[in-house]
Scaffold this active site. Structure first.
Site, PDB file in Angstrom:
ATOM      1  N   SER A 127       0.832  -1.191   0.000  1.00 41.72           N
ATOM      2  CA  SER A 127       0.000   0.000   0.000  1.00 41.72           C
ATOM      3  C   SER A 127       0.877   1.256   0.000  1.00 41.72           C
ATOM      4  O   SER A 127       1.767   1.382  -0.843  1.00 41.72           O
ATOM      5  CB  SER A 127      -0.954  -0.035   1.200  1.00 41.72           C
ATOM      6  OG  SER A 127      -1.964   0.932   1.093  1.00 41.72           O
ATOM      7  N   ARG A 182     -11.814   5.450   9.886  1.00 40.49           N
ATOM      8  CA  ARG A 182     -11.429   4.042   9.794  1.00 40.49           C
ATOM      9  C   ARG A 182     -12.577   3.195   9.248  1.00 40.49           C
ATOM     10  O   ARG A 182     -12.358   2.295   8.422  1.00 40.49           O
ATOM     11  CB  ARG A 182     -11.001   3.525  11.168  1.00 40.49           C
ATOM     12  CG  ARG A 182     -10.440   2.108  11.149  1.00 40.49           C
ATOM     13  CD  ARG A 182      -9.190   2.026  10.297  1.00 40.49           C
ATOM     14  NE  ARG A 182      -8.469   0.772  10.512  1.00 40.49           N
ATOM     15  CZ  ARG A 182      -7.386   0.423   9.849  1.00 40.49           C
ATOM     16  NH1 ARG A 182      -6.889   1.216   8.921  1.00 40.49           N
ATOM     17  NH2 ARG A 182      -6.788  -0.724  10.097  1.00 40.49           N
ATOM     18  N   ASP A 269      -8.597  -5.746  -5.767  1.00 42.20           N
ATOM     19  CA  ASP A 269      -8.251  -4.510  -5.056  1.00 42.20           C
ATOM     20  C   ASP A 269      -9.095  -3.350  -5.573  1.00 42.20           C
ATOM     21  O   ASP A 269      -9.055  -3.001  -6.751  1.00 42.20           O
ATOM     22  CB  ASP A 269      -6.762  -4.207  -5.243  1.00 42.20           C
ATOM     23  CG  ASP A 269      -6.219  -3.219  -4.234  1.00 42.20           C
ATOM     24  OD1 ASP A 269      -7.006  -2.425  -3.680  1.00 42.20           O
ATOM     25  OD2 ASP A 269      -4.995  -3.227  -3.990  1.00 42.20           O
ATOM     26  N   HIS A 302      -8.099  -5.042  -1.175  1.00 49.51           N
ATOM     27  CA  HIS A 302      -6.803  -4.460  -0.850  1.00 49.51           C
ATOM     28  C   HIS A 302      -6.119  -5.174   0.322  1.00 49.51           C
ATOM     29  O   HIS A 302      -4.904  -5.380   0.313  1.00 49.51           O
ATOM     30  CB  HIS A 302      -6.992  -2.976  -0.524  1.00 49.51           C
ATOM     31  CG  HIS A 302      -5.726  -2.224  -0.284  1.00 49.51           C
ATOM     32  ND1 HIS A 302      -4.784  -2.023  -1.272  1.00 49.51           N
ATOM     33  CD2 HIS A 302      -5.233  -1.624   0.830  1.00 49.51           C
ATOM     34  CE1 HIS A 302      -3.771  -1.322  -0.791  1.00 49.51           C
ATOM     35  NE2 HIS A 302      -4.012  -1.078   0.489  1.00 49.51           N
ATOM     36  N   ASP A 303      -6.883  -5.559   1.320  1.00 48.47           N
ATOM     37  CA  ASP A 303      -6.316  -6.201   2.504  1.00 48.47           C
ATOM     38  C   ASP A 303      -5.777  -7.599   2.229  1.00 48.47           C
ATOM     39  O   ASP A 303      -5.185  -8.218   3.128  1.00 48.47           O
ATOM     40  CB  ASP A 303      -7.363  -6.287   3.618  1.00 48.47           C
ATOM     41  CG  ASP A 303      -7.330  -5.074   4.533  1.00 48.47           C
ATOM     42  OD1 ASP A 303      -6.483  -4.185   4.297  1.00 48.47           O
ATOM     43  OD2 ASP A 303      -8.140  -5.008   5.479  1.00 48.47           O
TER      44      ASP A 303
END
Length: 335
Positions: A127, A182, A269, A302-303
Protein backbone atom coordinates in the site's frame (compact mmCIF):
# COMPACT_ATOMS: atom_id res chain seq x y z
CA UNK A 1 10.35 2.31 23.30
CA UNK A 2 13.66 0.63 24.01
CA UNK A 3 13.77 -1.24 20.69
CA UNK A 4 13.55 1.98 18.65
CA UNK A 5 16.68 3.68 17.41
CA UNK A 6 16.79 7.24 16.10
CA UNK A 7 18.54 9.19 13.39
CA UNK A 8 18.27 12.94 13.79
CA UNK A 9 17.89 14.85 10.54
CA UNK A 10 18.03 18.57 11.40
CA UNK A 11 16.91 21.30 9.04
CA UNK A 12 15.20 19.01 6.57
CA UNK A 13 13.60 21.10 3.81
CA UNK A 14 10.48 19.57 2.33
CA UNK A 15 9.60 19.74 -1.34
CA UNK A 16 7.18 22.52 -0.38
CA UNK A 17 10.07 24.55 1.04
CA UNK A 18 9.33 24.19 4.77
CA UNK A 19 12.05 23.28 7.26
CA UNK A 20 11.63 20.61 9.94
CA UNK A 21 13.85 18.78 12.40
CA UNK A 22 13.07 15.08 11.96
CA UNK A 23 13.77 12.24 14.37
CA UNK A 24 13.68 9.24 12.05
CA UNK A 25 13.06 6.11 14.12
CA UNK A 26 13.78 2.58 12.99
CA UNK A 27 14.16 -1.04 14.05
CA UNK A 28 16.29 -3.89 12.79
CA UNK A 29 15.68 -7.64 12.87
CA UNK A 30 17.65 -10.73 11.94
CA UNK A 31 21.31 -10.39 11.04
CA UNK A 32 23.18 -7.17 11.74
CA UNK A 33 23.18 -4.51 9.04
CA UNK A 34 26.84 -5.07 8.21
CA UNK A 35 26.65 -8.86 8.17
CA UNK A 36 24.00 -9.76 5.58
CA UNK A 37 22.04 -8.45 2.59
CA UNK A 38 19.69 -5.69 3.78
CA UNK A 39 15.95 -5.79 3.14
CA UNK A 40 14.11 -2.52 3.76
CA UNK A 41 10.47 -3.07 4.75
CA UNK A 42 8.15 -0.08 4.38
CA UNK A 43 5.07 -0.19 6.56
CA UNK A 44 1.45 0.39 5.55
CA UNK A 45 -0.81 3.23 6.67
CA UNK A 46 -1.59 2.29 10.28
CA UNK A 47 1.36 -0.08 10.79
CA UNK A 48 4.88 0.73 11.99
CA UNK A 49 8.45 -0.54 12.21
CA UNK A 50 7.42 -3.52 14.35
CA UNK A 51 7.65 -5.94 11.43
CA UNK A 52 8.05 -9.19 13.40
CA UNK A 53 7.90 -10.46 16.96
CA UNK A 54 5.14 -9.73 19.44
CA UNK A 55 2.54 -7.59 17.65
CA UNK A 56 4.60 -7.78 14.47
CA UNK A 57 2.36 -7.11 11.49
CA UNK A 58 4.24 -9.27 8.93
CA UNK A 59 5.13 -12.30 11.07
CA UNK A 60 3.61 -14.64 8.49
CA UNK A 61 6.09 -13.51 5.83
CA UNK A 62 9.28 -12.54 7.67
CA UNK A 63 11.14 -14.36 10.42
CA UNK A 64 13.14 -17.43 11.37
CA UNK A 65 12.91 -19.85 8.41
CA UNK A 66 10.08 -17.82 6.87
CA UNK A 67 9.90 -16.63 3.27
CA UNK A 68 12.21 -13.70 4.10
CA UNK A 69 14.48 -15.55 6.48
CA UNK A 70 15.99 -13.55 9.33
CA UNK A 71 18.78 -16.14 9.50
CA UNK A 72 20.01 -14.92 6.11
CA UNK A 73 18.88 -11.31 5.84
CA UNK A 74 19.09 -8.11 7.83
CA UNK A 75 15.65 -6.48 8.07
CA UNK A 76 15.45 -2.70 8.40
CA UNK A 77 12.21 -0.81 8.94
CA UNK A 78 11.86 2.95 9.31
CA UNK A 79 8.81 4.58 10.81
CA UNK A 80 7.22 7.14 8.52
CA UNK A 81 7.88 10.39 10.43
CA UNK A 82 4.79 11.53 12.25
CA UNK A 83 3.20 8.07 12.49
CA UNK A 84 3.14 8.33 16.29
CA UNK A 85 4.56 4.88 16.99
CA UNK A 86 7.00 6.10 19.65
CA UNK A 87 4.21 7.93 21.57
CA UNK A 88 6.34 11.07 21.71
CA UNK A 89 4.21 14.16 21.02
CA UNK A 90 7.27 16.12 19.90
CA UNK A 91 7.74 13.74 16.97
CA UNK A 92 4.21 14.18 15.62
CA UNK A 93 3.78 16.43 12.58
CA UNK A 94 0.81 18.78 12.74
CA UNK A 95 1.60 20.57 9.46
CA UNK A 96 1.12 17.38 7.50
CA UNK A 97 0.23 19.00 4.18
CA UNK A 98 3.82 20.21 3.77
CA UNK A 99 4.92 16.59 3.24
CA UNK A 100 4.63 14.18 0.31
CA UNK A 101 5.57 10.56 -0.33
CA UNK A 102 8.72 11.83 -2.02
CA UNK A 103 9.74 13.63 1.18
CA UNK A 104 9.44 10.37 3.09
CA UNK A 105 11.62 8.62 0.50
CA UNK A 106 14.19 11.40 0.77
CA UNK A 107 14.21 11.04 4.56
CA UNK A 108 14.65 7.27 4.26
CA UNK A 109 17.54 7.86 1.84
CA UNK A 110 19.18 10.22 4.34
CA UNK A 111 18.69 7.59 7.04
CA UNK A 112 20.36 4.97 4.86
CA UNK A 113 23.30 7.31 4.29
CA UNK A 114 23.76 7.79 8.04
CA UNK A 115 23.61 4.02 8.51
CA UNK A 116 26.27 3.74 5.76
CA UNK A 117 24.08 1.46 3.66
CA UNK A 118 25.02 1.88 0.01
CA UNK A 119 23.06 -1.06 -1.42
CA UNK A 120 19.76 -2.72 -0.55
CA UNK A 121 19.09 -6.29 -1.61
CA UNK A 122 15.37 -5.51 -1.65
CA UNK A 123 12.76 -2.95 -0.72
CA UNK A 124 9.28 -4.30 -0.09
CA UNK A 125 6.21 -2.42 1.01
CA UNK A 126 2.46 -2.77 0.84
CA UNK A 127 0.00 0.00 0.00
CA UNK A 128 1.49 3.39 0.95
CA UNK A 129 4.73 1.59 1.90
CA UNK A 130 4.99 0.30 -1.64
CA UNK A 131 4.41 3.78 -3.01
CA UNK A 132 7.32 5.03 -0.90
CA UNK A 133 9.40 2.14 -2.27
CA UNK A 134 8.69 3.43 -5.80
CA UNK A 135 9.67 6.94 -4.73
CA UNK A 136 12.93 5.70 -3.21
CA UNK A 137 13.79 3.78 -6.38
CA UNK A 138 13.17 6.86 -8.49
CA UNK A 139 15.28 8.97 -6.14
CA UNK A 140 18.15 6.44 -5.96
CA UNK A 141 17.88 4.40 -9.16
CA UNK A 142 20.94 2.21 -8.42
CA UNK A 143 20.31 1.62 -4.71
CA UNK A 144 17.90 -1.34 -4.82
CA UNK A 145 18.51 -4.74 -6.38
CA UNK A 146 14.91 -5.95 -6.05
CA UNK A 147 12.03 -3.46 -5.91
CA UNK A 148 8.83 -5.14 -4.66
CA UNK A 149 5.80 -2.82 -4.53
CA UNK A 150 2.78 -4.76 -3.20
CA UNK A 151 -0.85 -3.64 -3.62
CA UNK A 152 0.22 -0.18 -4.69
CA UNK A 153 1.27 1.88 -7.70
CA UNK A 154 3.84 4.46 -8.75
CA UNK A 155 1.17 7.17 -8.53
CA UNK A 156 -1.97 8.04 -6.61
CA UNK A 157 -4.85 7.81 -9.06
CA UNK A 158 -7.83 10.17 -9.18
CA UNK A 159 -9.86 7.45 -7.44
CA UNK A 160 -7.33 7.15 -4.62
CA UNK A 161 -6.98 10.93 -4.26
CA UNK A 162 -10.78 11.24 -4.10
CA UNK A 163 -10.99 8.77 -1.24
CA UNK A 164 -8.08 10.38 0.59
CA UNK A 165 -9.88 13.72 0.19
CA UNK A 166 -12.96 12.24 1.85
CA UNK A 167 -10.77 10.78 4.59
CA UNK A 168 -9.19 14.19 5.18
CA UNK A 169 -12.63 15.80 5.43
CA UNK A 170 -13.74 13.20 7.97
CA UNK A 171 -10.54 13.60 9.98
CA UNK A 172 -10.97 17.36 10.14
CA UNK A 173 -14.74 17.66 10.62
CA UNK A 174 -16.12 14.58 12.34
CA UNK A 175 -16.93 14.45 16.05
CA UNK A 176 -15.23 11.03 16.14
CA UNK A 177 -12.69 11.48 13.36
CA UNK A 178 -10.50 8.39 13.81
CA UNK A 179 -13.39 5.97 14.23
CA UNK A 180 -15.41 7.40 11.35
CA UNK A 181 -12.43 7.62 8.98
CA UNK A 182 -11.43 4.04 9.79
CA UNK A 183 -14.94 2.70 9.18
CA UNK A 184 -15.03 4.44 5.79
CA UNK A 185 -11.56 3.10 4.93
CA UNK A 186 -12.45 -0.50 5.87
CA UNK A 187 -15.18 -0.57 3.21
CA UNK A 188 -12.47 0.28 0.63
CA UNK A 189 -9.90 -2.18 1.96
CA UNK A 190 -12.34 -5.08 1.49
CA UNK A 191 -14.89 -5.92 -1.22
CA UNK A 192 -18.66 -6.46 -1.20
CA UNK A 193 -18.01 -10.17 -1.83
CA UNK A 194 -15.60 -10.39 1.10
CA UNK A 195 -18.11 -8.81 3.47
CA UNK A 196 -20.93 -11.01 2.17
CA UNK A 197 -18.86 -14.13 2.76
CA UNK A 198 -17.91 -12.99 6.25
CA UNK A 199 -21.30 -11.80 7.53
CA UNK A 200 -24.15 -13.04 5.28
CA UNK A 201 -26.47 -10.34 6.64
CA UNK A 202 -26.36 -11.90 10.12
CA UNK A 203 -27.23 -9.83 13.16
CA UNK A 204 -25.56 -9.45 16.50
CA UNK A 205 -28.90 -8.48 18.04
CA UNK A 206 -32.24 -7.11 16.89
CA UNK A 207 -30.82 -3.68 16.14
CA UNK A 208 -27.25 -4.28 14.93
CA UNK A 209 -25.96 -6.21 11.94
CA UNK A 210 -22.64 -8.00 12.42
CA UNK A 211 -21.11 -5.90 9.65
CA UNK A 212 -21.99 -2.79 11.67
CA UNK A 213 -20.49 -4.31 14.81
CA UNK A 214 -17.31 -5.20 12.88
CA UNK A 215 -16.96 -1.66 11.55
CA UNK A 216 -17.57 -0.21 15.01
CA UNK A 217 -14.86 -2.49 16.40
CA UNK A 218 -12.28 -1.38 13.84
CA UNK A 219 -13.20 2.27 14.36
CA UNK A 220 -12.95 2.05 18.14
CA UNK A 221 -9.77 -0.02 18.00
CA UNK A 222 -7.96 2.56 15.86
CA UNK A 223 -9.18 5.37 18.10
CA UNK A 224 -7.62 3.60 21.07
CA UNK A 225 -4.22 2.96 19.47
CA UNK A 226 -3.63 5.73 16.95
CA UNK A 227 -3.13 9.49 17.02
CA UNK A 228 -5.31 11.85 14.96
CA UNK A 229 -2.42 13.89 13.56
CA UNK A 230 -0.63 10.63 12.66
CA UNK A 231 -3.61 9.44 10.63
CA UNK A 232 -3.78 12.80 8.84
CA UNK A 233 -0.08 12.53 8.02
CA UNK A 234 -0.36 8.96 6.69
CA UNK A 235 -3.39 9.88 4.57
CA UNK A 236 -1.46 12.83 3.11
CA UNK A 237 1.48 10.59 2.17
CA UNK A 238 -0.89 8.11 0.53
CA UNK A 239 -2.50 10.73 -1.69
CA UNK A 240 0.83 12.22 -2.89
CA UNK A 241 2.57 9.20 -4.45
CA UNK A 242 3.86 10.24 -7.89
CA UNK A 243 7.37 9.42 -9.08
CA UNK A 244 6.83 11.43 -12.28
CA UNK A 245 5.86 14.73 -10.66
CA UNK A 246 8.28 17.47 -11.70
CA UNK A 247 10.30 14.97 -13.75
CA UNK A 248 10.34 13.88 -17.40
CA UNK A 249 7.49 11.37 -17.12
CA UNK A 250 6.91 7.89 -15.74
CA UNK A 251 8.71 5.89 -18.43
CA UNK A 252 11.69 8.24 -18.45
CA UNK A 253 12.01 7.98 -14.68
CA UNK A 254 11.41 4.24 -14.53
CA UNK A 255 13.87 3.51 -17.34
CA UNK A 256 16.67 4.77 -15.09
CA UNK A 257 15.78 2.39 -12.25
CA UNK A 258 18.25 -0.49 -12.41
CA UNK A 259 16.28 -2.64 -9.95
CA UNK A 260 14.60 -5.86 -10.90
CA UNK A 261 10.96 -4.79 -10.46
CA UNK A 262 8.44 -7.27 -9.10
CA UNK A 263 4.90 -5.87 -9.20
CA UNK A 264 2.42 -7.66 -6.98
CA UNK A 265 -1.20 -6.73 -7.51
CA UNK A 266 -4.53 -8.08 -6.24
CA UNK A 267 -7.30 -9.00 -8.64
CA UNK A 268 -10.04 -7.62 -6.37
CA UNK A 269 -8.25 -4.51 -5.06
CA UNK A 270 -10.67 -1.58 -5.04
CA UNK A 271 -8.03 0.84 -3.72
CA UNK A 272 -5.04 0.32 -6.03
CA UNK A 273 -6.79 -1.17 -9.04
CA UNK A 274 -5.05 -4.15 -10.69
CA UNK A 275 -5.63 -2.64 -14.15
CA UNK A 276 -3.24 0.17 -13.22
CA UNK A 277 -0.51 -2.32 -12.31
CA UNK A 278 -0.99 -4.34 -15.49
CA UNK A 279 -0.76 -1.14 -17.53
CA UNK A 280 2.44 -0.26 -15.67
CA UNK A 281 3.84 -3.73 -16.39
CA UNK A 282 3.08 -3.49 -20.11
CA UNK A 283 4.62 -0.02 -20.35
CA UNK A 284 7.76 -1.04 -18.44
CA UNK A 285 8.20 -4.23 -20.42
CA UNK A 286 8.67 -2.13 -23.55
CA UNK A 287 11.79 -0.67 -21.91
CA UNK A 288 13.12 -3.23 -19.45
CA UNK A 289 13.38 -7.01 -19.34
CA UNK A 290 13.85 -7.19 -15.57
CA UNK A 291 10.16 -6.55 -14.79
CA UNK A 292 7.72 -9.17 -13.47
CA UNK A 293 4.14 -9.10 -12.28
CA UNK A 294 2.21 -11.45 -10.02
CA UNK A 295 -1.47 -11.26 -9.12
CA UNK A 296 -2.95 -12.40 -5.82
CA UNK A 297 -6.32 -14.06 -6.38
CA UNK A 298 -8.67 -13.19 -3.53
CA UNK A 299 -12.13 -11.88 -2.77
CA UNK A 300 -10.73 -9.80 0.10
CA UNK A 301 -9.64 -6.75 -1.90
CA UNK A 302 -6.80 -4.46 -0.85
CA UNK A 303 -6.32 -6.20 2.50
CA UNK A 304 -5.48 -9.45 0.71
CA UNK A 305 -1.76 -8.62 0.97
CA UNK A 306 -2.20 -9.02 4.73
CA UNK A 307 -4.39 -12.12 4.41
CA UNK A 308 -3.19 -14.27 1.48
CA UNK A 309 0.27 -15.03 2.83
CA UNK A 310 0.62 -18.35 1.03
CA UNK A 311 0.19 -16.70 -2.36
CA UNK A 312 2.46 -13.79 -1.49
CA UNK A 313 5.17 -16.11 -0.17
CA UNK A 314 4.99 -18.22 -3.33
CA UNK A 315 5.70 -15.15 -5.44
CA UNK A 316 8.54 -13.97 -3.19
CA UNK A 317 10.38 -17.20 -2.43
CA UNK A 318 12.40 -17.23 -5.70
CA UNK A 319 13.64 -13.71 -4.90
CA UNK A 320 14.74 -14.49 -1.34
CA UNK A 321 16.02 -18.04 -1.86
CA UNK A 322 19.53 -18.50 -0.53
CA UNK A 323 22.31 -21.03 -0.99
CA UNK A 324 21.82 -23.66 1.72
CA UNK A 325 25.55 -23.82 2.47
CA UNK A 326 26.48 -20.15 2.40
CA UNK A 327 23.18 -18.29 3.07
CA UNK A 328 24.04 -16.10 0.09
CA UNK A 329 21.04 -15.06 -2.04
CA UNK A 330 20.72 -17.01 -5.27
CA UNK A 331 18.47 -14.49 -6.99
CA UNK A 332 20.29 -12.10 -9.28
CA UNK A 333 18.68 -9.22 -11.11
CA UNK A 334 19.46 -9.49 -14.80
CA UNK A 335 18.74 -6.44 -16.96
Amino acid sequence: MKELKYINIPDYVTGSGKTFSINLSYQTFGKTLDDAPVVLVNHALTANSKVIGEHGWWNDLIGDNKCIDTNSYSILAFNIPGNGYDNKPENLIENYKYFTARDIARLFALGLEQLKIEKLFAVIGGSVGGGIAWELAALKPNLIEHLIPVATDWKSTDWLIANCHIQDAILNHSNEPLADARMHAMTLYRTPESLTQKFERTKRDDSLFNIESWLNYHGDNLSNRFNLSAYKMMNQILRTIDIAKGREGFLEVASKISSCIHLITINSDLFFKPEENWNTFVELKSLKQNVNIHEIKSIHGHDAFLIEFDQLARFLKPIFKVNANTSVPISKCVA
